[in-house]
Design a protein around this motif. Sequence first.
Motif, PDB file in Angstrom:
ATOM      1  N   ASP A  34      38.310  36.243  39.476  1.00  0.00           N
ATOM      2  CA  ASP A  34      38.881  36.853  38.291  1.00  0.00           C
ATOM      3  C   ASP A  34      39.039  38.334  38.608  1.00  0.00           C
ATOM      4  OD1 ASP A  34      36.670  34.822  36.311  1.00  0.00           O
ATOM      5  OD2 ASP A  34      38.728  34.400  36.950  1.00  0.00           O
ATOM      6  N   TRP A  35      40.081  38.941  38.080  1.00  0.00           N
ATOM      7  CA  TRP A  35      40.449  40.294  38.493  1.00  0.00           C
ATOM      8  C   TRP A  35      40.281  41.238  37.316  1.00  0.00           C
ATOM      9  CZ3 TRP A  35      40.863  40.488  43.599  1.00  0.00           C
ATOM     10  CH2 TRP A  35      41.073  39.272  44.262  1.00  0.00           C
ATOM     11  N   TYR A  51      39.457  40.994  32.189  1.00  0.00           N
ATOM     12  CA  TYR A  51      39.937  40.445  33.445  1.00  0.00           C
ATOM     13  C   TYR A  51      41.094  39.484  33.207  1.00  0.00           C
ATOM     14  CZ  TYR A  51      37.264  36.056  32.606  1.00  0.00           C
ATOM     15  OH  TYR A  51      36.759  34.880  32.092  1.00  0.00           O
ATOM     16  N   ILE A  52      41.816  39.236  34.304  1.00  0.00           N
ATOM     17  CA  ILE A  52      42.791  38.148  34.342  1.00  0.00           C
ATOM     18  C   ILE A  52      42.318  37.193  35.429  1.00  0.00           C
ATOM     19  CG2 ILE A  52      44.380  39.394  35.911  1.00  0.00           C
ATOM     20  CD1 ILE A  52      46.674  37.944  34.305  1.00  0.00           C
ATOM     21  N   SER A  53      42.254  35.926  35.105  1.00  0.00           N
ATOM     22  CA  SER A  53      41.730  34.952  36.062  1.00  0.00           C
ATOM     23  C   SER A  53      42.793  34.579  37.088  1.00  0.00           C
ATOM     24  CB  SER A  53      41.257  33.696  35.333  1.00  0.00           C
ATOM     25  OG  SER A  53      42.374  32.939  34.907  1.00  0.00           O
ATOM     26  N   TYR A  54      42.369  33.868  38.115  1.00  0.00           N
ATOM     27  CA  TYR A  54      43.304  33.410  39.143  1.00  0.00           C
ATOM     28  C   TYR A  54      44.371  32.489  38.539  1.00  0.00           C
ATOM     29  CZ  TYR A  54      40.701  29.056  38.999  1.00  0.00           C
ATOM     30  OH  TYR A  54      40.113  27.894  38.574  1.00  0.00           O
ATOM     31  N   SER A  55      44.043  31.838  37.419  1.00  0.00           N
ATOM     32  CA  SER A  55      44.995  30.931  36.777  1.00  0.00           C
ATOM     33  C   SER A  55      45.885  31.648  35.762  1.00  0.00           C
ATOM     34  CB  SER A  55      44.245  29.801  36.069  1.00  0.00           C
ATOM     35  OG  SER A  55      43.443  30.318  35.027  1.00  0.00           O
ATOM     36  N   GLY A  56      45.577  32.913  35.486  1.00  0.00           N
ATOM     37  CA  GLY A  56      46.405  33.697  34.577  1.00  0.00           C
ATOM     38  C   GLY A  56      45.846  33.871  33.178  1.00  0.00           C
ATOM     39  N   GLN A  78      49.722  41.764  42.556  1.00  0.00           N
ATOM     40  CA  GLN A  78      49.244  42.897  41.782  1.00  0.00           C
ATOM     41  C   GLN A  78      48.829  42.441  40.383  1.00  0.00           C
ATOM     42  OE1 GLN A  78      52.766  45.369  41.838  1.00  0.00           O
ATOM     43  NE2 GLN A  78      51.968  46.638  43.504  1.00  0.00           N
ATOM     44  N   PHE A  79      47.901  43.164  39.794  1.00  0.00           N
ATOM     45  CA  PHE A  79      47.630  42.977  38.377  1.00  0.00           C
ATOM     46  C   PHE A  79      47.598  44.347  37.701  1.00  0.00           C
ATOM     47  CE2 PHE A  79      42.963  43.774  38.129  1.00  0.00           C
ATOM     48  CZ  PHE A  79      42.625  43.720  39.477  1.00  0.00           C
ATOM     49  N   SER A 101      33.013  34.881  38.976  1.00  0.00           N
ATOM     50  CA  SER A 101      32.492  34.394  37.700  1.00  0.00           C
ATOM     51  C   SER A 101      31.295  33.460  37.887  1.00  0.00           C
ATOM     52  CB  SER A 101      33.591  33.677  36.918  1.00  0.00           C
ATOM     53  OG  SER A 101      34.129  32.620  37.688  1.00  0.00           O
ATOM     54  N   GLN A 102      31.287  32.661  38.929  1.00  0.00           N
ATOM     55  CA  GLN A 102      30.168  31.738  39.133  1.00  0.00           C
ATOM     56  C   GLN A 102      28.905  32.487  39.525  1.00  0.00           C
ATOM     57  OE1 GLN A 102      30.204  28.437  38.487  1.00  0.00           O
ATOM     58  NE2 GLN A 102      32.273  28.780  37.715  1.00  0.00           N
TER      59      GLN A 102
END
Lengths: 119, 112
Positions: A34-35, A51-56, A78-79, A101-102
């Motif tokens: 997560d970013w 954050y924005i996760s890898y899935s969006g 980029q985010f 996150s884990q």
Amino acid sequence: EIQLQESGPGLVKPSQSLSLTCSVTGYTITSGYDWSWIRKFPGNKMEWMGYISYSGSTNYNPSLKSRISITRDTSKNQFFLQLNSVTTEDTATYYCASWRSQRGYFDYWGQGVMVTVSS
Amino acid sequence: DVVMTQTPVSLPVSLGGQASISCRSSQSLVHSNGNTYLHWYLQKPGQSPQLLIYRVSNRFSGVPDRFSGSGSGTDFTLKISRVEPEDLGDYYCLQSTHFPPTFGGGTKLELK
């Protein structure tokens, strides 16, 4: 190795929007993690913003929920952070970081960009 | 939000000496899964924070064994033995058991 680099204007006027970019190299942001955006105020207090996760999907600090938006451009790896209606209290150094996150920690951080809110 | 209280705010040390930093949380950091998500970071001057210790007592990759973490529940400690010049900077605890993640106020480790 994962590297993150923030960019954006160093000066924003009160009531305007703050917009920052985090460019990620060494890892594809849709692959995992997560970013996050984190800021450090003068006086050293640190605040996780969201954050924005890898899935969006996104998750925001409730203290900012009405003003914050985190988006991404997967083609550029980029985010982005947008913070609306800024005041002088948003003056801070802004960091982007990868969030495991884990495991519950931020492991890779950008160098940070200082943003001053002033007229 | 969980309030993280770090003490002291400033910690003068001698090179080769030992330092101890306390971090106390306003509620227990034991997660329902049994893990305790309390971590320690060091921010050296001009750099971004770097992870030292995760989940109370686990040293992150490349962190020397001079750094050790301990504690449970609401009371946690970071100890640095044989302080070296590269250990100077601002130390922060972070809890991520409860949402949102929150940081301690920081401890500045400086030379006596």
